[in-house]
Design an enzyme around this catalytic site. Structure first.
Site, short mmCIF file in Angstrom:
data_model
loop_
_atom_site.label_atom_id
_atom_site.label_comp_id
_atom_site.label_asym_id
_atom_site.label_seq_id
_atom_site.Cartn_x
_atom_site.Cartn_y
_atom_site.Cartn_z
N ILE A 1 43.40 37.68 33.96
CA ILE A 1 42.92 38.32 34.88
C ILE A 1 41.55 37.05 35.51
O ILE A 1 40.42 37.07 35.08
CB ILE A 1 42.41 40.28 35.41
CG1 ILE A 1 41.68 40.14 34.73
CG2 ILE A 1 43.83 39.89 35.54
CD1 ILE A 1 41.79 41.82 35.42
N ASP A 2 41.19 36.73 36.41
CA ASP A 2 39.74 35.63 37.04
C ASP A 2 38.27 36.81 37.26
O ASP A 2 38.79 38.07 37.20
CB ASP A 2 39.86 35.49 38.34
CG ASP A 2 41.09 34.41 38.73
OD1 ASP A 2 41.61 34.00 38.32
OD2 ASP A 2 41.57 35.15 40.56
N LYS A 3 37.61 35.68 36.97
CA LYS A 3 36.44 36.56 36.28
C LYS A 3 35.70 38.01 37.57
O LYS A 3 35.83 38.48 37.49
CB LYS A 3 35.07 34.90 36.55
CG LYS A 3 34.32 36.03 36.60
CD LYS A 3 33.00 35.00 36.56
CE LYS A 3 31.62 34.65 36.83
NZ LYS A 3 30.49 33.96 36.94
N THR B 1 37.79 39.24 38.76
CA THR B 1 38.55 40.05 39.79
C THR B 1 38.84 41.23 38.55
O THR B 1 38.15 41.14 37.36
CB THR B 1 40.50 39.77 39.11
OG1 THR B 1 40.41 38.94 40.43
CG2 THR B 1 41.02 41.01 39.17
N ARG C 1 45.26 35.90 45.29
CA ARG C 1 44.76 35.45 46.52
C ARG C 1 45.49 33.98 47.28
O ARG C 1 45.13 33.90 48.70
CB ARG C 1 43.56 34.75 45.12
CG ARG C 1 43.57 36.10 44.79
CD ARG C 1 42.03 35.46 43.63
NE ARG C 1 41.28 34.57 44.29
CZ ARG C 1 39.84 33.58 43.47
NH1 ARG C 1 40.08 33.69 42.85
NH2 ARG C 1 38.70 32.35 44.42
#
Length: 316
Positions: free
Chosen positions: A142-144, A146, A244
């Site tokens: 998962i994104d930094k 998030t 997103r």
């Protein structure tokens, strides 16, 4: 051919016909950047009809290419004593509730201080080796910026079993997002193709069918707010930046997302006062079949404090 070299076979589709070779391959192989593919072409690692083409050559539908991809040279991650929030752990796997701001694995610009560094310390180095020395145990990301749940494999058998479920889209992944505006209709499905943006290769974008990878998100409005909404997104697929990109695509970008949206009138002062500097996205639920025991597991994570505060600021 050197040890560890991967061979990729790909064929140009109608959607890529007439494009430059490097751009066409970037559409077909979204995990490789256009610059990386251009370098491979210039190094003679891309072959068609027994010859090495030029990156600028125009391609035709049905044309086949073979790409020799050398193994990446990875820096070995080191163990670091970084606090972790553990939702579940056994001998085979571990489920972590990741805070926003923590990078999942080392990469250029983030060589330490990552989740992998923390896991190597917590698990005393006992993580699946399938991901390589830089990404041991990492099955998905998962994104930094998030927050929320992700599962990490301790053993190769667990890694293989979890990877199979991700590939089959049988993993249950539920996200909470706070978006600009109120979606109409209140629930629905976004079904598109996602690939690298033509304008900015660091971004993802929605493309016509056949370009990039198929992506499906099911969304449902949970709460109407002042000029915004709390939305629940269930992923059928797991593409880079999928929630997103999809929410921005339907006109409701995530609050705080400076890549796929921008601060709207009336929100900027709220975000600045709060110091809210990330996309309002949280991986709230994760469900899967334990790859060794066959047990059905499901975990839930409460909204982090910053998103709860944002909700309170936006209540009608």
């Amino acid at each position: 051919m050197g040890a560890g070299v991967s061979i990729i076979e790909t064929t140009i589709g109608e959607a890529q016909a007439g494009l430059r070779l490097d751009r066409a391959l970037a559409d077909l192989l979204p995990d490789l950047s256009r610059e990386r593919l251009k370098a491979l072409i210039l190094e003679g690692q891309v072959i068609t009809d027994g010859r090495s083409p030029n990156p600028s050559m125009k391609v035709a539908a049905g044309q086949s290419f073979t790409i020799a991809l050398p193994p990446p040279v990875e820096a070995e991650a080191v163990a670091q004593d970084i606090a972790l929030s553990i939702a579940y752990e056994d001998a085979e796997l571990i489920v972590v509730d990741k805070p926003a701001g923590l990078v999942v694995h080392p990469a250029a610009g983030n060589l330490d201080g990552t989740l992998v560094n923390a896991l190597l310390h917590h698990c005393r180095g006992q993580l699946s080796g399938i991901g390589g020395v830089a990404r041991p145990g990492i099955v998905h990301r998962i994104d930094k910026d998030t927050s929320g749940l992700l599962v990490v494999a301790k053993t190769d058998k667990a890694h293989e079993g979890l990877a199979r479920q991700f590939k089959d889209h049988s993993i249950d992944r539920l996200y909470a997002a706070i978006v600009y505006g109120v979606p109409a209709p209140g629930k629905g499905t976004v079904d598109t193709w996602i690939g690298r943006s033509d304008a900015d290769r660091k971004k993802m974008a929605v493309h016509r069918e056949g370009r990039g990878k198929h992506a499906v998100t099911h969304y449902r409005t949970m709460e109407r707010l002042a000029g915004a909404a709390l939305v629940e997104c269930r992923l059928e697929t797991g593409r880079t930046h999928q929630v997103r990109v999809h929410m921005a695509h339907i006109g409701h970008p995530l609050i705080g997302d400076q890549v796929y949206g921008r601060d709207r009138k009336g929100f900027k002062s709220i975000l600045e006062t709060m110091g809210f500097k990330r996309q309002a996205l949280h991986a709230k639920a994760l469900g899967f079949i334990h790859p060794l025991t066959g047990e059905s597991l499901r975990f839930e994570s409460v909204l982090p404090a910053d998103m709860q505060e944002l909700l309170s600021q936006l209540h009608v």
